[in-house]
Design a protein around this motif. Structure first.
Motif, PDB file in Angstrom:
ATOM      1  N   LYS A 266       0.897  -1.275   0.012  1.00  0.00           N
ATOM      2  CA  LYS A 266      -0.011  -0.180   0.087  1.00  0.00           C
ATOM      3  C   LYS A 266       0.959   1.372  -0.005  1.00  0.00           C
ATOM      4  O   LYS A 266       1.734   1.381   0.580  1.00  0.00           O
ATOM      5  CB  LYS A 266      -0.907   0.005   1.374  1.00  0.00           C
ATOM      6  N   MET A 267       0.612   1.962  -0.892  1.00  0.00           N
ATOM      7  CA  MET A 267       1.224   3.534  -0.715  1.00  0.00           C
ATOM      8  C   MET A 267       0.984   4.256   0.587  1.00  0.00           C
ATOM      9  O   MET A 267       0.017   4.460   0.945  1.00  0.00           O
ATOM     10  CB  MET A 267       0.822   4.375  -2.009  1.00  0.00           C
ATOM     11  N   THR A 268       2.185   4.474   1.099  1.00  0.00           N
ATOM     12  CA  THR A 268       2.012   5.178   2.490  1.00  0.00           C
ATOM     13  C   THR A 268       1.287   6.623   2.390  1.00  0.00           C
ATOM     14  O   THR A 268       0.575   6.974   3.193  1.00  0.00           O
ATOM     15  CB  THR A 268       3.354   5.353   3.199  1.00  0.00           C
ATOM     16  N   LEU A 269       2.001   7.356   1.646  1.00  0.00           N
ATOM     17  CA  LEU A 269       1.613   8.821   1.361  1.00  0.00           C
ATOM     18  C   LEU A 269       1.911   9.015  -0.226  1.00  0.00           C
ATOM     19  O   LEU A 269       2.787   8.529  -0.850  1.00  0.00           O
ATOM     20  CB  LEU A 269       2.292   9.699   2.208  1.00  0.00           C
ATOM     21  N   PRO A 270       0.993   9.641  -0.807  1.00  0.00           N
ATOM     22  CA  PRO A 270       1.159  10.280  -2.366  1.00  0.00           C
ATOM     23  C   PRO A 270       2.635  10.878  -2.406  1.00  0.00           C
ATOM     24  O   PRO A 270       3.030  11.604  -1.450  1.00  0.00           O
ATOM     25  CB  PRO A 270       0.072  11.066  -2.605  1.00  0.00           C
ATOM     26  N   CYS A 271       2.906  10.832  -3.776  1.00  0.00           N
ATOM     27  CA  CYS A 271       4.318  11.619  -3.938  1.00  0.00           C
ATOM     28  C   CYS A 271       4.040  13.270  -3.401  1.00  0.00           C
ATOM     29  O   CYS A 271       2.872  13.641  -3.677  1.00  0.00           O
ATOM     30  CB  CYS A 271       4.450  11.766  -5.405  1.00  0.00           C
ATOM     31  N   ALA A 272       5.015  13.794  -3.087  1.00  0.00           N
ATOM     32  CA  ALA A 272       4.975  15.384  -2.691  1.00  0.00           C
ATOM     33  C   ALA A 272       4.282  16.214  -3.756  1.00  0.00           C
ATOM     34  O   ALA A 272       4.445  15.663  -5.072  1.00  0.00           O
ATOM     35  CB  ALA A 272       6.448  15.924  -2.186  1.00  0.00           C
ATOM     36  N   ALA A 273       3.825  17.070  -3.494  1.00  0.00           N
ATOM     37  CA  ALA A 273       3.052  18.157  -4.154  1.00  0.00           C
ATOM     38  C   ALA A 273       4.157  19.125  -4.997  1.00  0.00           C
ATOM     39  O   ALA A 273       5.275  18.884  -4.529  1.00  0.00           O
ATOM     40  CB  ALA A 273       2.221  19.094  -3.427  1.00  0.00           C
ATOM     41  N   ALA A 274       3.560  19.746  -6.095  1.00  0.00           N
ATOM     42  CA  ALA A 274       4.692  20.358  -6.596  1.00  0.00           C
ATOM     43  C   ALA A 274       5.518  21.511  -5.853  1.00  0.00           C
ATOM     44  O   ALA A 274       6.653  21.672  -6.491  1.00  0.00           O
ATOM     45  CB  ALA A 274       4.116  21.505  -8.028  1.00  0.00           C
ATOM     46  N   THR A 275       4.881  21.962  -4.871  1.00  0.00           N
ATOM     47  CA  THR A 275       5.349  22.926  -4.008  1.00  0.00           C
ATOM     48  C   THR A 275       6.677  22.311  -3.550  1.00  0.00           C
ATOM     49  O   THR A 275       7.606  23.075  -2.864  1.00  0.00           O
ATOM     50  CB  THR A 275       4.790  23.413  -3.122  1.00  0.00           C
ATOM     51  N   ALA A 276       6.847  21.089  -3.332  1.00  0.00           N
ATOM     52  CA  ALA A 276       7.838  20.228  -2.811  1.00  0.00           C
ATOM     53  C   ALA A 276       8.666  19.511  -4.012  1.00  0.00           C
ATOM     54  O   ALA A 276       8.664  18.475  -3.934  1.00  0.00           O
ATOM     55  CB  ALA A 276       7.639  19.462  -1.642  1.00  0.00           C
ATOM     56  N   ALA A 277       9.141  20.326  -4.908  1.00  0.00           N
ATOM     57  CA  ALA A 277       9.679  19.708  -6.128  1.00  0.00           C
ATOM     58  C   ALA A 277      10.832  18.816  -5.879  1.00  0.00           C
ATOM     59  O   ALA A 277      11.111  17.673  -6.469  1.00  0.00           O
ATOM     60  CB  ALA A 277      10.054  20.813  -7.134  1.00  0.00           C
ATOM     61  N   LEU A 278      11.950  19.127  -4.881  1.00  0.00           N
ATOM     62  CA  LEU A 278      12.881  18.403  -4.823  1.00  0.00           C
ATOM     63  C   LEU A 278      12.492  16.905  -4.207  1.00  0.00           C
ATOM     64  O   LEU A 278      12.947  15.838  -4.515  1.00  0.00           O
ATOM     65  CB  LEU A 278      13.852  18.899  -3.905  1.00  0.00           C
ATOM     66  N   ASP A 279      11.538  17.179  -3.263  1.00  0.00           N
ATOM     67  CA  ASP A 279      11.176  15.692  -2.564  1.00  0.00           C
ATOM     68  C   ASP A 279      10.291  14.858  -3.610  1.00  0.00           C
ATOM     69  O   ASP A 279      10.116  13.675  -3.280  1.00  0.00           O
ATOM     70  CB  ASP A 279      10.647  16.070  -1.373  1.00  0.00           C
ATOM     71  N   SER A 280       9.819  15.440  -4.556  1.00  0.00           N
ATOM     72  CA  SER A 280       8.918  14.687  -5.425  1.00  0.00           C
ATOM     73  C   SER A 280       9.727  14.085  -6.482  1.00  0.00           C
ATOM     74  O   SER A 280       9.044  13.339  -7.482  1.00  0.00           O
ATOM     75  CB  SER A 280       7.914  15.379  -5.944  1.00  0.00           C
ATOM     76  N   GLU A 281      11.019  14.628  -6.732  1.00  0.00           N
ATOM     77  CA  GLU A 281      11.639  14.070  -7.908  1.00  0.00           C
ATOM     78  C   GLU A 281      11.937  12.636  -8.141  1.00  0.00           C
ATOM     79  O   GLU A 281      12.065  12.080  -9.224  1.00  0.00           O
ATOM     80  CB  GLU A 281      13.107  14.725  -7.729  1.00  0.00           C
ATOM     81  N   ASN A 282      12.089  11.887  -6.814  1.00  0.00           N
ATOM     82  CA  ASN A 282      12.188  10.236  -7.155  1.00  0.00           C
ATOM     83  C   ASN A 282      11.089   9.602  -7.117  1.00  0.00           C
ATOM     84  O   ASN A 282      10.988   8.358  -7.060  1.00  0.00           O
ATOM     85  CB  ASN A 282      13.286   9.810  -5.849  1.00  0.00           C
ATOM     86  N   CYS A 283       9.813  10.297  -7.204  1.00  0.00           N
ATOM     87  CA  CYS A 283       8.487   9.534  -7.030  1.00  0.00           C
ATOM     88  C   CYS A 283       7.575   9.959  -8.071  1.00  0.00           C
ATOM     89  O   CYS A 283       6.262   9.640  -8.005  1.00  0.00           O
ATOM     90  CB  CYS A 283       7.938   9.399  -5.878  1.00  0.00           C
ATOM     91  N   ASN A 284       7.996  10.896  -9.026  1.00  0.00           N
ATOM     92  CA  ASN A 284       7.185  11.578  -9.911  1.00  0.00           C
ATOM     93  C   ASN A 284       6.892  10.908 -11.343  1.00  0.00           C
ATOM     94  O   ASN A 284       6.265  11.368 -12.199  1.00  0.00           O
ATOM     95  CB  ASN A 284       7.514  13.083 -10.223  1.00  0.00           C
ATOM     96  N   GLY A 285       7.368   9.672 -11.339  1.00  0.00           N
ATOM     97  CA  GLY A 285       7.297   8.864 -12.560  1.00  0.00           C
ATOM     98  C   GLY A 285       7.817   9.343 -13.703  1.00  0.00           C
ATOM     99  O   GLY A 285       7.476   8.950 -14.972  1.00  0.00           O
ATOM    100  N   ASP A 286       9.292   9.892 -13.768  1.00  0.00           N
ATOM    101  CA  ASP A 286       9.892  10.164 -15.003  1.00  0.00           C
ATOM    102  C   ASP A 286      11.275   9.329 -14.630  1.00  0.00           C
ATOM    103  O   ASP A 286      11.364   8.702 -13.802  1.00  0.00           O
ATOM    104  CB  ASP A 286      10.110  11.494 -15.115  1.00  0.00           C
ATOM    105  N   SER A 287      12.313   9.926 -15.499  1.00  0.00           N
ATOM    106  CA  SER A 287      13.760   8.945 -15.649  1.00  0.00           C
ATOM    107  C   SER A 287      14.612   9.829 -14.833  1.00  0.00           C
ATOM    108  O   SER A 287      16.024   9.657 -15.112  1.00  0.00           O
ATOM    109  CB  SER A 287      13.978   8.604 -17.170  1.00  0.00           C
ATOM    110  N   THR A 288      14.319  10.699 -14.209  1.00  0.00           N
ATOM    111  CA  THR A 288      15.254  11.811 -13.749  1.00  0.00           C
ATOM    112  C   THR A 288      15.053  11.658 -11.868  1.00  0.00           C
ATOM    113  O   THR A 288      14.008  11.631 -11.666  1.00  0.00           O
ATOM    114  CB  THR A 288      14.935  13.246 -13.881  1.00  0.00           C
ATOM    115  N   PHE A 289      16.330  11.449 -11.264  1.00  0.00           N
ATOM    116  CA  PHE A 289      16.285  11.198  -9.951  1.00  0.00           C
ATOM    117  C   PHE A 289      17.320  12.215  -9.357  1.00  0.00           C
ATOM    118  O   PHE A 289      18.242  12.636  -9.854  1.00  0.00           O
ATOM    119  CB  PHE A 289      16.770   9.889  -9.642  1.00  0.00           C
ATOM    120  N   LEU A 290      17.062  12.340  -7.979  1.00  0.00           N
ATOM    121  CA  LEU A 290      17.763  13.364  -7.490  1.00  0.00           C
ATOM    122  C   LEU A 290      18.642  12.775  -6.260  1.00  0.00           C
ATOM    123  O   LEU A 290      18.143  12.050  -5.148  1.00  0.00           O
ATOM    124  CB  LEU A 290      16.744  14.690  -6.710  1.00  0.00           C
ATOM    125  N   ASP A 291      19.908  13.004  -6.217  1.00  0.00           N
ATOM    126  CA  ASP A 291      20.796  12.747  -4.968  1.00  0.00           C
ATOM    127  C   ASP A 291      21.712  13.990  -4.713  1.00  0.00           C
ATOM    128  O   ASP A 291      22.731  14.233  -5.414  1.00  0.00           O
ATOM    129  CB  ASP A 291      21.697  11.658  -5.479  1.00  0.00           C
TER     130      ASP A 291
END
Length: 406
Positions: free
Chosen positions: A231-256
């Protein structure tokens, strides 16, 4: 004000004043606060240690899978219950199919996705961006437990892989198979001096947007991750938290941004717009620079540390040792000597050893794996001759003269 309590004739017991009581309560509060913070820090250390261990375990498991299969695994469906037969099993679907999300038969969520990669490589020249697969780490396929594939916050590790890396390749362009130069995942990093976030340069290829795969922990807030039961614990972060959503927004770009698990909680204190608490990314295989190890008796024997075939001047060895070139040796020991196809072989004993048996006659050649013999009735009729340097005895002519051949 003091509290005085009678304790029998002629005796008084002095109680605590309100000031003294207040002091005691303050001391107890400080002790409780200190103990609570100590326990909180203990819990954080425990969680980050578990997460760091998961990072190491996942990297080693993926690397071992690659060395055994000459490819990377596909993702697993993150929405499956652990009792499902497909839980933790890689699911590759139709190779090189259309973009979109899918899942194995019976999947409740279909949260394994094929998305456009970050670049078009030589593996797929002229056909658009190379595809990337996203989902969960396929722990069962990798031979590890589900607990090994979860971080310290009890969230399944996310996994993305360049799709063409999930098939063995021959190293040639356009093959749509494994080639360590043809990753299509973009990893963003933070410049330590300027603080600017941008594409990280992959030292293994020399260019950005070229990572083969990545594993991600979604951190303390667990946004975008899935729990033990799928079960998904919480939805991916909103657009206002763009950095925190980068690894779960469904594209091929990730942040480290660096720092790993040790900086997770400090990064939670970043101001809005810079908030990011994902724990780590694993974006490289664990490669042992030394693939050979000494063994056997003393130090006179070496063996490879990885299983599979060894190729010299070839990336696709077809045999245990495949040399694409000239092999020079002083002595050669073999049970059979074959042509390039492996279909026509002779035994070395035909050239020397007990395999030569002409029953007292002379061997004039080898045919169909057997010696060609010339029986001798009267050897005195043969004319002795030593062949010139660089030639050998081919046979005898009708006049019993030695025939030499280069």
């Amino acid at each position: 004000m003091q509290l005085v309590i009678g304790a029998g004739r002629g005796h008084k017991i002095r109680g605590l004043s309100l000031v003294e009581l207040s002091i005691i309560l303050v001391i107890l509060g400080l002790m409780a606060a200190t103990g609570l913070e100590t326990y909180r820090q203990y819990q954080r250390n425990k969680i980050t240690n578990i997460t760091s261990a998961a990072m190491t375990q996942s990297q080693q498991a993926i690397s071992a899978f690659f060395f055994a299969n000459s490819r990377l695994p596909c993702p697993a469906d993150p929405t499956l219950d652990p009792n499902d037969v497909n839980a933790g099993v890689e699911y590759c679907a139709t190779f090189d199919g259309p973009l979109g999300c899918y899942g194995p038969p019976g999947s409740p969520g279909n949260k394994m996705c094929r998305v456009a990669g970050a670049r078009n490589t030589a593996n797929n020249t002229g056909f658009g961006l190379d595809p990337v697969l996203t989902g969960a780490l396929p722990y069962l396929t990798l031979g590890i437990t589900q607990a090994d594939a979860m971080d310290g916050w009890r969230t399944k590790l996310g996994y993305a892989v360049t799709e063409y890396m999930t098939r063995p390749g021959n190293g040639s362009n356009g093959a749509k198979g494994f080639n360590d130069q043809d990753g299509a995942i973009n990893i963003l990093g933070k410049d330590p001096i300027s603080g600017i976030i941008g594409p990280a340069n992959n030292s293994e290829t020399g260019v950005p947007r070229s990572y083969l795969m990545t594993v991600v922990s979604y951190g303390p807030d667990t946004r975008g991750g899935y729990n033990y039961n799928g079960k998904m614990t919480l939805p991916c972060a909103a657009a206002t938290a763009a950095l925190d959503s980068e690894n779960c927004n469904g594209d091929s770009t990730f942040l480290d941004p660096g720092g790993g698990t040790s900086s997770v909680y400090s990064r939670q204190l970043n101001p809005p717009g810079f908030y990011y608490d994902d724990a780590f990314l694993v974006s490289r295989l664990s490669k042992d620079n030394d693939k050979w190890s000494m063994g056997g008796s003393g130090t006179s024997f070496i063996h490879t540390k990885v299983s599979g075939k060894v190729g010299i001047n070839t990336r696709t060895p077809a045999t245990d040792l495949d040399v694409n070139g000239t092999l020079r040796t002083k002595n050669l020991y073999a049970s059979q000597v074959c042509d390039a196809t492996g279909a026509n072989c002779i035994y070395p004993t035909m050239l020397g050893g007990p395999g030569i048996n002409c029953n007292g006659g002379l061997m004039t050649g080898i045919k169909a794996g057997q010696p060609v013999c010339l029986n001798v009735v009267n050897s005195t009729v043969y004319h002795p001759l030593i062949c010139p340097t660089g030639q050998f005895v081919k046979g005898f002519d009708a006049g019993f003269n030695v025939i030499c051949s280069p």
